[in-house]
Write an enzyme that holds these catalytic residues in place. Structure first.
Site, PDB file in Angstrom:
ATOM      1  N   SER A 115      -1.077   7.629 -10.124  1.00 21.47           N
ATOM      2  CA  SER A 115      -2.379   7.763  -9.474  1.00 21.47           C
ATOM      3  C   SER A 115      -3.421   6.842 -10.094  1.00 21.47           C
ATOM      4  CB  SER A 115      -2.871   9.211  -9.562  1.00 21.47           C
ATOM      5  OG  SER A 115      -3.143   9.565 -10.903  1.00 21.47           O
TER       6      SER A 115
ATOM      7  N   GLU B 100      -3.198   2.914  -0.081  1.00 19.55           N
ATOM      8  CA  GLU B 100      -3.062   3.558   1.233  1.00 19.55           C
ATOM      9  C   GLU B 100      -1.957   4.598   1.262  1.00 19.55           C
ATOM     10  OE1 GLU B 100      -2.643   2.400   5.994  1.00 19.55           O
ATOM     11  OE2 GLU B 100      -2.796   0.825   4.488  1.00 19.55           O
TER      12      GLU B 100
ATOM     13  N   LYS C  14      -7.822   0.008   7.824  1.00 17.30           N
ATOM     14  CA  LYS C  14      -7.989  -1.157   8.695  1.00 17.30           C
ATOM     15  C   LYS C  14      -9.447  -1.576   8.614  1.00 17.30           C
ATOM     16  CE  LYS C  14      -5.019  -2.596  10.454  1.00 17.30           C
ATOM     17  NZ  LYS C  14      -4.114  -3.702  10.018  1.00 17.30           N
TER      18      LYS C  14
END
Length: 460
Positions: A34, A257, A273
């Site tokens: 993480s 992502e 995006k």
């Protein structure tokens, strides 16, 4: 399986790399990272290694649609059978052993009836998944680390793991350096020509958006783990990973992502995006964020992918349960600002995590729309395979919990060669110079970090 899961508290480390180095010499060692404390999203780190010797099926690089579907089914059936008696997890642990690995982008092509015809000599397998009987989980919220072992793990093996986790950190023995600079597989002129072809397809009504990527390649000497630590220290992201793929091969991902997560019956996906580079000047940096938030082009592009993913989730989720939780959210990472949306749904009864993954793969945010036609155009215009890039690093815990990333900002080290890809979505009103620059905005810092590394991983 009988008995119960065994949990053992071990020392917590703010930097998970200090734990991983104690275990990474084990076969097929894996770190799902993480990147805490750099990321405000990451809670859990996961370490595992030395997979169970159970003979999981492998996916042929030229598998047909039916063979690829059968491979996914075989993994799902194996997981269901082998872990069917897994005891309940007493704590909120994301991974207690189970399946873990990656799906390369090319493993998704047969699912959309696109043949795998490329033969890159230095390509890693199209997918690599292994079964693990234990994990080390760090919870940064509770500042707690635990070793969890399934009943298949012997007491002697568990004692060895605990001894390693309590041992001193081994001294670094390897360096990393590039032996030449990164070179793209597309010249600026070739990129412009590919862009023009996509524009013609869009104008003809073939598609609405296509993600076009260029691949950068360099040769290197030394240890790719040293390279990963340098990358994550400068470009940390909440869905990072380092997978030891075997002798002289590794996957290095600093992905921001999420692809798909499944916890109980809740499904979530968070496509990215829309991108702007970060600036050292605070005023310019804020202006870039504001410009991204207000951009009609980026909002339209993001919405297009949201609609595609709503359709993908519709194949696995309860009708009427799919919701857009957050739309056009701006998230800032060390090198870029991103526009991110979040879609959720409820998994239908009778649908497995593997079916959810299969029927949404590859992620729409890195193909375009409609997905099949965009993938055909990518196959036509990109001169090399994507390998792990735009695939997914994922785990499927023994208790059914699943999470996965979109393998962007992802590099492959294999037999002395390092590959890195950068891409972006092209729509009707895109300008080729801006799109070309965006590929560098996304991965330019990664390339620069590796190109400036010298002995002991220090800047040269």
């Amino acid at each position: 399986m009988k008995d119960k899961l065994l949990l053992e508290e071990v020392p917590y480390h703010r930097d998970v790399c200090e734990l991983f180095v104690r275990l990474r010499d084990l076969p097929q060692s894996c770190l799902l990272d993480s990147s805490f404390p750099h990321s405000n999203e990451g809670r859990y780190d996961i370490i595992t290694a030395d997979p169970l010797k159970v003979g999981l099926p492998e996916l042929d690089p030229h598998a047909s649609e039916s063979e690829t579907l059968a491979w996914f089914d075989a993994l799902a059936n194996w997981h269901s059978e082998f872990f069917r008696d897994t005891p309940p997890v007493a704590h909120d642990l994301p991974f207690c052993g189970g399946l873990l690995g990656y799906l390369g982008y090319e493993s998704g092509k047969p699912l959309h009836r696109i043949a795998n015809t490329a033969t890159d000599k230095q390509a890693i397998p199209v997918a690599q998944v292994a079964a693990y009987g234990w994990s080390v989980v760090q919870d940064h919220l509770l500042r707690r680390t635990v070793l969890v072992t399934l009943p298949t793990i012997t007491a002697a093996y568990r004692r060895d793991l605990l001894a390693r986790l309590h041992s001193d950190v081994p001294a670094p023995t390897e360096d990393f350096s590039l032996t030449n600079s990164f070179q793209s597989n597309l010249s600026e002129t070739e990129y412009q020509q590919a862009f023009a072809t996509i524009q013609r397809y869009i104008q003809a009504g073939d598609c609405y958006q296509v993600n076009l990527a260029q691949r950068f390649m360099a040769t290197y000497a030394g240890d790719s783990w040293v390279a990963y630590r340098a990358l994550r220290s400068a470009t940390a992201a909440p869905f990072s990973a380092y997978l030891n793929l075997g002798e002289n091969a590794a996957l290095l991902s600093v992905s921001p992502e999420r692809f798909l997560s499944l916890h109980r019956h809740r499904v979530e996906t968070s496509p990215i995006k829309g991108t702007r580079p970060r600036h050292g000047d605070a005023t310019l940096d804020k202006q870039a964020e504001i410009a991204l938030r207000a951009s009609p082009k980026d909002r339209a592009e993001n919405l297009m992918i949201v609609d595609l993913l709503r359709n993908d989730l519709g194949r696995s989720c309860v009708p009427g349960s799919i919701q857009v939780e957050r739309l056009f959210e701006i998230k800032s990472y060390p090198t870029v600002h991103h526009m991110v949306s979040t879609i959720s749904g409820e998994l239908r009864n009778g649908r497995s995590a593997m079916e959810l993954l299969r029927d949404s793969f590859p992620g729409g945010s890195i193909t375009g729309a409609p997905k099949k036609r965009a993938m055909e155009i990518i196959d036509e215009l990109e001169p090399n395979t994507r390998q792990a890039y735009c695939g997914s690093v994922f785990y499927m815990s023994a208790d059914g919990r699943m999470d996965s990333n979109i393998a962007i900002r992802t590099l492959v080290a294999n037999e002395g060669q390092m590959y890195c890809w950068g891409g972006g979505g092209i729509v009707a009103d895109s300008q080729w110079q801006q799109e070309y620059q965006e590929t560098y905005d996304k991965v330019g810092k990664l390339l620069a970090i590796l190109e400036t590394m010298g002995p002991k991983g220090a800047p040269g």
